[in-house]
Scaffold this motif. Structure first.
Motif, PDB file in Angstrom:
ATOM      1  N   PHE A 331       0.819  -1.213   0.000  1.00 38.77           N
ATOM      2  CA  PHE A 331       0.000   0.000   0.000  1.00 38.77           C
ATOM      3  C   PHE A 331       0.854   1.266   0.000  1.00 38.77           C
ATOM      4  O   PHE A 331       0.450   2.285  -0.565  1.00 38.77           O
ATOM      5  CB  PHE A 331      -0.962  -0.006   1.184  1.00 38.77           C
ATOM      6  N   LEU A 332       2.030   1.204   0.611  1.00 37.58           N
ATOM      7  CA  LEU A 332       2.911   2.367   0.566  1.00 37.58           C
ATOM      8  C   LEU A 332       3.344   2.657  -0.872  1.00 37.58           C
ATOM      9  O   LEU A 332       3.360   3.812  -1.314  1.00 37.58           O
ATOM     10  CB  LEU A 332       4.138   2.130   1.448  1.00 37.58           C
ATOM     11  N   ALA A 333       3.669   1.588  -1.623  1.00 42.63           N
ATOM     12  CA  ALA A 333       4.037   1.759  -3.029  1.00 42.63           C
ATOM     13  C   ALA A 333       2.843   2.220  -3.857  1.00 42.63           C
ATOM     14  O   ALA A 333       2.984   3.047  -4.765  1.00 42.63           O
ATOM     15  CB  ALA A 333       4.586   0.446  -3.586  1.00 42.63           C
ATOM     16  N   ALA A 334       1.654   1.695  -3.539  1.00 46.82           N
ATOM     17  CA  ALA A 334       0.451   2.078  -4.274  1.00 46.82           C
ATOM     18  C   ALA A 334       0.120   3.553  -4.072  1.00 46.82           C
ATOM     19  O   ALA A 334      -0.297   4.240  -5.008  1.00 46.82           O
ATOM     20  CB  ALA A 334      -0.732   1.215  -3.842  1.00 46.82           C
ATOM     21  N   ILE A 335       0.326   4.053  -2.859  1.00 46.83           N
ATOM     22  CA  ILE A 335       0.008   5.452  -2.568  1.00 46.83           C
ATOM     23  C   ILE A 335       1.088   6.394  -3.084  1.00 46.83           C
ATOM     24  O   ILE A 335       0.802   7.419  -3.691  1.00 46.83           O
ATOM     25  CB  ILE A 335      -0.183   5.645  -1.048  1.00 46.83           C
ATOM     26  N   SER A 336       2.352   6.012  -2.851  1.00 48.23           N
ATOM     27  CA  SER A 336       3.458   6.922  -3.186  1.00 48.23           C
ATOM     28  C   SER A 336       3.916   6.801  -4.626  1.00 48.23           C
ATOM     29  O   SER A 336       4.517   7.733  -5.173  1.00 48.23           O
ATOM     30  CB  SER A 336       4.648   6.651  -2.260  1.00 48.23           C
ATOM     31  N   GLY A 337       3.660   5.659  -5.263  1.00 52.30           N
ATOM     32  CA  GLY A 337       4.115   5.453  -6.633  1.00 52.30           C
ATOM     33  C   GLY A 337       5.546   4.970  -6.726  1.00 52.30           C
ATOM     34  O   GLY A 337       6.061   4.751  -7.814  1.00 52.30           O
ATOM     35  N   SER A 338       6.201   4.776  -5.588  1.00 52.77           N
ATOM     36  CA  SER A 338       7.599   4.348  -5.585  1.00 52.77           C
ATOM     37  C   SER A 338       7.738   3.014  -4.877  1.00 52.77           C
ATOM     38  O   SER A 338       7.635   2.932  -3.648  1.00 52.77           O
ATOM     39  CB  SER A 338       8.472   5.398  -4.890  1.00 52.77           C
ATOM     40  N   GLY A 339       7.975   1.959  -5.653  1.00 49.30           N
ATOM     41  CA  GLY A 339       8.234   0.661  -5.056  1.00 49.30           C
ATOM     42  C   GLY A 339       9.567   0.632  -4.343  1.00 49.30           C
ATOM     43  O   GLY A 339       9.722   0.008  -3.291  1.00 49.30           O
ATOM     44  N   ASN A 340      10.551   1.334  -4.910  1.00 45.16           N
ATOM     45  CA  ASN A 340      11.890   1.361  -4.318  1.00 45.16           C
ATOM     46  C   ASN A 340      11.866   1.972  -2.925  1.00 45.16           C
ATOM     47  O   ASN A 340      12.498   1.467  -1.999  1.00 45.16           O
ATOM     48  CB  ASN A 340      12.846   2.154  -5.205  1.00 45.16           C
ATOM     49  N   GLY A 375       2.571  -3.699  -5.643  1.00 46.08           N
ATOM     50  CA  GLY A 375       1.775  -2.545  -5.254  1.00 46.08           C
ATOM     51  C   GLY A 375       1.956  -1.362  -6.175  1.00 46.08           C
ATOM     52  O   GLY A 375       1.013  -0.587  -6.418  1.00 46.08           O
ATOM     53  N   ARG A 376       3.145  -1.208  -6.713  1.00 49.45           N
ATOM     54  CA  ARG A 376       3.411  -0.130  -7.661  1.00 49.45           C
ATOM     55  C   ARG A 376       2.537  -0.265  -8.909  1.00 49.45           C
ATOM     56  O   ARG A 376       2.175   0.735  -9.546  1.00 49.45           O
ATOM     57  CB  ARG A 376       4.896  -0.139  -8.050  1.00 49.45           C
ATOM     58  N   CYS A 377       2.183  -1.507  -9.272  1.00 51.11           N
ATOM     59  CA  CYS A 377       1.318  -1.739 -10.434  1.00 51.11           C
ATOM     60  C   CYS A 377      -0.092  -1.217 -10.203  1.00 51.11           C
ATOM     61  O   CYS A 377      -0.905  -1.188 -11.130  1.00 51.11           O
ATOM     62  CB  CYS A 377       1.255  -3.232 -10.755  1.00 51.11           C
ATOM     63  N   LEU A 378      -0.372  -0.827  -8.965  1.00 51.77           N
ATOM     64  CA  LEU A 378      -1.692  -0.327  -8.595  1.00 51.77           C
ATOM     65  C   LEU A 378      -1.716   1.200  -8.509  1.00 51.77           C
ATOM     66  O   LEU A 378      -2.780   1.803  -8.428  1.00 51.77           O
ATOM     67  CB  LEU A 378      -2.075  -0.927  -7.235  1.00 51.77           C
ATOM     68  N   SER A 379      -0.537   1.823  -8.545  1.00 47.56           N
ATOM     69  CA  SER A 379      -0.451   3.259  -8.285  1.00 47.56           C
ATOM     70  C   SER A 379      -0.686   4.109  -9.535  1.00 47.56           C
ATOM     71  O   SER A 379      -0.046   3.886 -10.564  1.00 47.56           O
ATOM     72  CB  SER A 379       0.930   3.602  -7.714  1.00 47.56           C
ATOM     73  N   PRO A 380      -1.578   5.104  -9.448  1.00 43.72           N
ATOM     74  CA  PRO A 380      -1.793   5.994 -10.606  1.00 43.72           C
ATOM     75  C   PRO A 380      -0.711   7.056 -10.755  1.00 43.72           C
ATOM     76  O   PRO A 380      -0.676   7.751 -11.765  1.00 43.72           O
ATOM     77  CB  PRO A 380      -3.148   6.636 -10.271  1.00 43.72           C
ATOM     78  N   VAL A 381       0.182   7.177  -9.744  1.00 40.22           N
ATOM     79  CA  VAL A 381       1.236   8.190  -9.830  1.00 40.22           C
ATOM     80  C   VAL A 381       2.607   7.585 -10.082  1.00 40.22           C
ATOM     81  O   VAL A 381       3.598   8.299 -10.138  1.00 40.22           O
ATOM     82  CB  VAL A 381       1.273   9.061  -8.554  1.00 40.22           C
ATOM     83  N   ALA A 382       2.691   6.263 -10.239  1.00 45.24           N
ATOM     84  CA  ALA A 382       3.967   5.628 -10.552  1.00 45.24           C
ATOM     85  C   ALA A 382       4.360   5.930 -11.993  1.00 45.24           C
ATOM     86  O   ALA A 382       3.504   5.986 -12.889  1.00 45.24           O
ATOM     87  CB  ALA A 382       3.868   4.119 -10.338  1.00 45.24           C
TER      88      ALA A 382
END
Length: 420
Positions: A331-340, A375-382
């Motif tokens: 969820f952190l990656a989904a919200i922030s757009g950064s998996g790293n 999770g990054r695959c879920l983020s609209p800002v990634a």
């Protein structure tokens, strides 16, 4: 401040869903949070840094230039027509096959954004031409961009190996089959989603629009059809995993493909140049600037303390450690757009204490980095989401809506297969 940050994030996503100008929304929201947090200059510097990021900007611009050229010269049409003819009898497996193919390619080419730009320029138009909804086509490519979670070249796997005091392959070998099961599950769920939304195939394909091209011939040229594949082949055979030739960077591969296209198709030079530089400009204005705006938003979240608050909240949930080990970074990656960022945060603060949660470091670290990439695959800002959405000419939030259920179910599968 955390509550203010949550409200601003919700309003930001609401504005994106309502299709306000995404770049403006992200920049305004990010700057507002940065001002509240007292670090507006850091947010501005993040924007500037992304504009001139040597690891991504050349890849996006040169790839878009190449994409415009192969489209204008009908090279892409020839390839798409050939692939479409092959897939006419295999339409039911087209979406899952795309997800799995991209996933395996991401093992060799670990840059998700670079892979999406290079492969998406070919696969997304192919899927659309086959009658799949543009947003679903982009979602299928995006959903495969977490294969780097089993790549020996992934620096985060090396980080886990160091924490576990073992070698990289000892982390990958037991985890890879389990994660491959997860990617199969996600691809099947996305396919079912496409069927339920009636976006899998359209007998009357209204998604394809014929734009002005240098060449308007519809005849399939099998030699032309090989041109779009050349950069991808170069990248694969030069990757450290294959190593057939010295390693070739994505920009060099795209430039080589562009020059080869010019030599093979012999178009009007003026028109060729116009289309190529239009592609470069489109890549910068529509994709790079959007990624830079997303960087301002991410920095704003950091400035207001929202990111650290999320991490602390998940870290303190020791009673549900197995769930938080996956869905925390997810969820952190989904919200922030950064998996790293999500991987670094959890592997730096949570993974070293895996024994306290009755887990071993190797399993927990593997789950953390794989879940963050998923999770990054879920983020609209990634960045990778933005690239896929632009190639399909849809809103990044459209991809989030379609990948939500597959990604969440994939995360649950990770908990069961890796941590239980």
């Amino acid at each position: 401040m955390t509550i203010i940050g949550i409200i601003l994030v919700i309003l930001t996503f609401y504005a994106i869903v309502k299709k306000y100008e995404t770049r403006l929304v992200l920049m305004f929201s990010g700057l507002l949070m940065a001002v509240i947090g007292g670090t507006p200059e850091i947010a501005i510097n993040a924007f500037i840094k992304e504009l001139v990021d040597p690891s991504l900007t050349p890849i996006i611009c040169l790839t878009m230039g190449f994409s415009f050229i192969i489209d204008a010269t009908n090279c892409s049409n020839s390839l798409i027509s050939i692939i479409t003819s092959w897939l006419k009898k295999a339409k039911p497996i087209l979406i899952p096959a795309t997800v799995i193919l991209v996933w395996f390619m991401n093992v060799a080419l670990i840059s998700a954004s670079g892979l999406a730009a290079a492969v998406g320029a070919i696969l997304i138009p192919t899927l659309i031409r086959a009658g799949i909804h543009p947003a679903m086509a982009a979602s299928a490519v995006l959903l495969g961009t977490w294969g780097s979670s089993v790549s020996p070249g992934n620096p985060f796997i090396a980080q886990v190996a160091q924490l576990a005091d073992t070698d990289v392959m000892s982390i990958i070998i037991p985890t890879a089959p389990k994660l491959f099961i997860c990617v199969i599950i996600t691809s099947v769920i996305l396919t079912l989603t496409a069927y339920l939304k009636k976006e899998n195939f359209s007998s009357e394909n209204t998604y394809v629009k014929d734009d002005h091209k240098i060449s308007n011939t519809t005849k399939i040229n099998y030699f032309y059809a090989t041109i779009p594949l050349i950069p991808i082949v170069l990248l694969i055979i030069s990757s450290p995993i294959v190593g057939w030739i010295p390693q070739v960077s994505i920009p060099i591969a795209m430039l080589f493909g562009t020059v080869l296209c010019l030599i093979v198709t012999r178009p009007n030079i003026k028109n060729f140049a116009n289309f190529y530089f239009k592609g470069l400009g489109t890549g910068f204005s529509d994709i790079v600037c959007l990624i830079a705006a997303a960087a301002v938003f991410i920095q704003g979240m950091d400035s207001i303390g929202l990111t650290s608050a999320l991490i602390d909240g998940m870290r303190n949930s020791a009673s549900i450690a197995k769930v938080s080990a996956v869905f925390g970074p997810f969820f952190l990656a989904a919200i922030s757009g950064s998996g790293n960022a999500a991987v670094l945060a959890f592997n730096g603060t949570v993974t070293p204490h895996a024994a306290a949660f009755n887990l071993n470091i190797a399993d927990m670290g593997s789950a953390v980095q794989a879940a963050a990439m998923l999770g990054r695959c879920l983020s609209p800002v990634a960045g990778v989401s933005i690239i896929c959405a632009k190639l399909a000419n849809v809103n990044p939030m459209d991809l989030t809506k379609r990948n939500a259920i597959p990604c969440i179910i994939g995360g649950i599968a990770m908990i069961i297969l890796i941590l239980l």
